[in-house]
Each structure stands twice: as structure tokens, then as C-alpha cells.
Design a protein around this motif. Structure first.
Motif, short mmCIF file in Angstrom:
data_model
loop_
_atom_site.label_atom_id
_atom_site.label_comp_id
_atom_site.label_asym_id
_atom_site.label_seq_id
_atom_site.Cartn_x
_atom_site.Cartn_y
_atom_site.Cartn_z
N MET A 36 -0.98 8.57 17.54
CA MET A 36 0.24 8.43 16.75
C MET A 36 0.12 7.22 15.82
O MET A 36 -0.28 6.14 16.24
CB MET A 36 1.44 8.24 17.69
CG MET A 36 2.72 8.00 16.93
SD MET A 36 4.12 7.68 18.01
CE MET A 36 4.09 5.91 18.06
N LYS A 37 0.46 7.42 14.57
CA LYS A 37 0.47 6.31 13.63
C LYS A 37 1.71 5.47 13.86
O LYS A 37 2.77 5.99 14.19
CB LYS A 37 0.43 6.83 12.20
CG LYS A 37 -0.89 7.46 11.87
CD LYS A 37 -1.01 7.68 10.40
CE LYS A 37 -2.39 8.23 10.11
NZ LYS A 37 -2.69 8.20 8.71
N LYS A 38 1.56 4.16 13.67
CA LYS A 38 2.68 3.30 14.00
C LYS A 38 3.09 2.39 12.85
O LYS A 38 2.35 2.17 11.90
CB LYS A 38 2.36 2.48 15.23
CG LYS A 38 1.18 1.54 15.07
CD LYS A 38 0.86 0.86 16.37
CE LYS A 38 -0.54 0.33 16.33
NZ LYS A 38 -1.17 0.24 17.60
N ARG A 39 4.29 1.90 13.03
CA ARG A 39 4.86 0.90 12.13
C ARG A 39 4.75 -0.44 12.85
O ARG A 39 5.26 -0.60 13.96
CB ARG A 39 6.32 1.23 11.84
CG ARG A 39 6.51 2.61 11.20
CD ARG A 39 7.89 3.15 11.38
NE ARG A 39 8.14 3.33 12.82
CZ ARG A 39 9.33 3.51 13.37
NH1 ARG A 39 10.41 3.55 12.62
NH2 ARG A 39 9.48 3.66 14.67
N LEU A 40 4.07 -1.38 12.21
CA LEU A 40 3.74 -2.65 12.83
C LEU A 40 4.56 -3.78 12.21
O LEU A 40 4.49 -4.00 11.00
CB LEU A 40 2.24 -2.93 12.64
CG LEU A 40 1.70 -4.21 13.23
CD1 LEU A 40 1.72 -4.17 14.76
CD2 LEU A 40 0.26 -4.42 12.73
N TRP A 41 5.32 -4.49 13.04
CA TRP A 41 6.03 -5.69 12.61
C TRP A 41 5.05 -6.85 12.75
O TRP A 41 4.57 -7.12 13.84
CB TRP A 41 7.26 -5.92 13.45
CG TRP A 41 8.00 -7.21 13.16
CD1 TRP A 41 7.93 -7.97 12.03
CD2 TRP A 41 8.93 -7.88 14.01
NE1 TRP A 41 8.75 -9.06 12.12
CE2 TRP A 41 9.37 -9.03 13.34
CE3 TRP A 41 9.42 -7.61 15.29
CZ2 TRP A 41 10.29 -9.91 13.90
CZ3 TRP A 41 10.33 -8.49 15.84
CH2 TRP A 41 10.76 -9.63 15.15
N LEU A 42 4.77 -7.51 11.66
CA LEU A 42 3.85 -8.63 11.71
C LEU A 42 4.57 -9.91 11.33
O LEU A 42 5.28 -9.96 10.33
CB LEU A 42 2.68 -8.43 10.74
CG LEU A 42 1.69 -9.57 10.89
CD1 LEU A 42 0.31 -9.05 11.11
CD2 LEU A 42 1.79 -10.55 9.77
N THR A 43 4.38 -10.94 12.16
CA THR A 43 4.91 -12.26 11.84
C THR A 43 3.99 -13.30 12.47
O THR A 43 3.02 -12.97 13.15
CB THR A 43 6.38 -12.41 12.30
OG1 THR A 43 6.89 -13.65 11.77
CG2 THR A 43 6.52 -12.38 13.80
N GLY A 44 4.29 -14.55 12.21
CA GLY A 44 3.46 -15.62 12.75
C GLY A 44 3.84 -16.95 12.14
O GLY A 44 4.89 -17.10 11.52
N TYR A 45 2.95 -17.87 12.33
CA TYR A 45 3.20 -19.25 11.89
C TYR A 45 3.45 -19.33 10.39
O TYR A 45 2.86 -18.58 9.60
CB TYR A 45 2.01 -20.14 12.22
CG TYR A 45 1.83 -20.40 13.70
CD1 TYR A 45 2.70 -21.26 14.38
CD2 TYR A 45 0.79 -19.81 14.40
CE1 TYR A 45 2.53 -21.52 15.73
CE2 TYR A 45 0.62 -20.06 15.76
CZ TYR A 45 1.50 -20.91 16.42
OH TYR A 45 1.32 -21.15 17.75
N ASN A 81 -6.95 5.47 13.37
CA ASN A 81 -5.84 6.27 12.85
C ASN A 81 -4.51 5.93 13.53
O ASN A 81 -3.73 6.81 13.85
CB ASN A 81 -6.17 7.76 12.98
CG ASN A 81 -5.39 8.60 12.00
OD1 ASN A 81 -5.02 8.13 10.93
ND2 ASN A 81 -5.13 9.84 12.36
N GLN A 82 -4.28 4.63 13.77
CA GLN A 82 -3.08 4.22 14.50
C GLN A 82 -2.07 3.44 13.66
O GLN A 82 -0.98 3.18 14.12
CB GLN A 82 -3.47 3.37 15.72
CG GLN A 82 -4.25 4.14 16.75
CD GLN A 82 -4.67 3.27 17.90
OE1 GLN A 82 -4.68 2.05 17.82
NE2 GLN A 82 -5.01 3.91 19.01
N LEU A 83 -2.44 3.04 12.46
CA LEU A 83 -1.56 2.19 11.66
C LEU A 83 -1.15 2.91 10.38
O LEU A 83 -2.00 3.39 9.63
CB LEU A 83 -2.26 0.87 11.32
CG LEU A 83 -1.49 -0.14 10.49
CD1 LEU A 83 -0.19 -0.56 11.18
CD2 LEU A 83 -2.34 -1.37 10.21
#
Length: 188
Positions: free
Chosen positions: A1-10, A43-45
Motif C-alpha cells: 500500500m502506498k502511504k502518505r508520510l508526515w515528515l518533520t524534524g529539527y 512502492n510504499q510512498l
């Protein structure tokens, strides 16, 4: 399954980075690139989603935009927590955000209101958690920063939604990437 990725960090100031050629930035970008490529090759993102904050979030957008040449299926979104997000930044930083927003697949403010209270930031976190499948944080809980608020929000969300994944790129992982990069440079 393709996913929606929340990315955050410093944020950049939390890492003491100076200029785009700072070696710390290059290491973080490499760690992000390696992570994204792994996800894309499996094929996941499908979507990378950030708020466009200075530092890790903008660097991630830059990396993702570069990767769309090889992986055109990758989409990138900048979701601002409120309409005047970044208004108090210096002109160079404002311009960088504007440039990224015009380059990504989608960008919108979560609310048309300007900043009024921290409740808007909590609402933003909840929006991101509900509209993504996983969070990737360039963050080390042993070295807290502003991302700690997001880290705790994800951990709390996971208690009610155990299928929601959290991945960390911590300082140990960044050290490994830096060592790999140094080794690659030596082999030239």
C-alpha cells in the motif's frame, strides 16, 4: 500500500547549521534521500507532507523534488498550519518558503486565519495525524527540541491508532550516514 508520510524534524537553528553547504545538512539530506528511495523502490510512498518549517522539513522537500526526476510518482505537499506561517521570518527565508510552495505538488494553509494561539498548532498536528499513514521524524528524543511536541502527539495518537507508524532518524542513524559518506569520499 502506498502511504502518505508526515515528515518533520529539527529546525535549522536547533542544529546550528549555517548555509546550504553545511556538512550537517548534507548528512541529513542523504539520510532522507536514502529513506525515501527505499520507500519508493518498495512502492510504499506516494505523498511526502510537511509544514515547510525551516530546517529538516524544507530540506526534505528539496530532496523529494530532486527525486521526482527518477520517481515521478512521488508527490510533495506543504500544508501550512495557518495563513501567515513564516511571516515573521527574514526575507531570504520567506522567499525560500515561497519558492518551495510553488515547486511542490500541492500547498495550502490549513486555515485562512493568521496565527492566534497554540491551539492552531495542535489542530495542525491532529490534521496531519488523521491525513497521513506514518510519521518520519529526524529527531532524537535524547536531544529534545520543538519537534518533541510532534513526537509526543504521534506517541499519544498511536495509543488509539496502533497501525499508525513512527520512524525516527536519530543522531545514531545520522552518525552512521556521516560515516558512510566519509568512507565513500575516501574510496575516490
Amino acid at each position: 500500500m502506498k502511504k502518505r508520510l508526515w515528515l518533520t524534524g529539527y529546525r535549522s537553528f536547533e542544529l546550528g547549521t549555517f548555509g546550504d553547504e553545511d556538512p550537517k545538512i548534507q548528512v541529513i539530506k542523504r539520510a532522507l534521500k536514502d529513506t525515501f528511495i527505499d520507500e519508493l523502490e518498495n512502492n510504499q510512498l506516494e505523498w511526502l507532507i510537511t509544514s515547510g518549517q525551516m530546517g529538516v522539513e524544507q530540506w526534505a522537500c528539496q530532496v523529494a523534488l530532486e527525486l521526482t526526476k527518477e520517481f515521478p510518482e512521488l508527490k510533495t505537499a506543504i500544508m501550512l498550519p495557518f495563513s501567515d506561517f513564516g511571516a515573521n521570518w527574514n526575507d531570504d527565508h520567506k522567499q525560500q518558503l515561497i519558492s518551495l510552495r510553488t515547486s511542490v505538488t500541492f500547498s495550502e494553509a490549513l486555515t485562512k486565519e493568521s496565527y492566534k494561539s497554540p491551539i492552531q498548532l495542535r489542530n495542525f498536528q491532529q490534521f496531519m495525524l488523521k491525513h497521513t499513514d506514518e510519521a518520519l521524524l529526524v529527531y532524537d528524543p535524547e536531544n529534545p527540541g520543538k519537534t518533541d511536541f510532534d513526537y509526543k502527539a504521534v506517541k499519544e495518537y498511536q495509543q488509539k491508532h496502533p497501525g499508525y507508524l513512527l520512524k525516527l532518524i536519530d543522531f545514531d542513524a545520522l552518525t552512521d550516514v556521516a560515516n558512510d559518506m566519509e568512507e565513500e569520499n575516501r574510496s575516490w
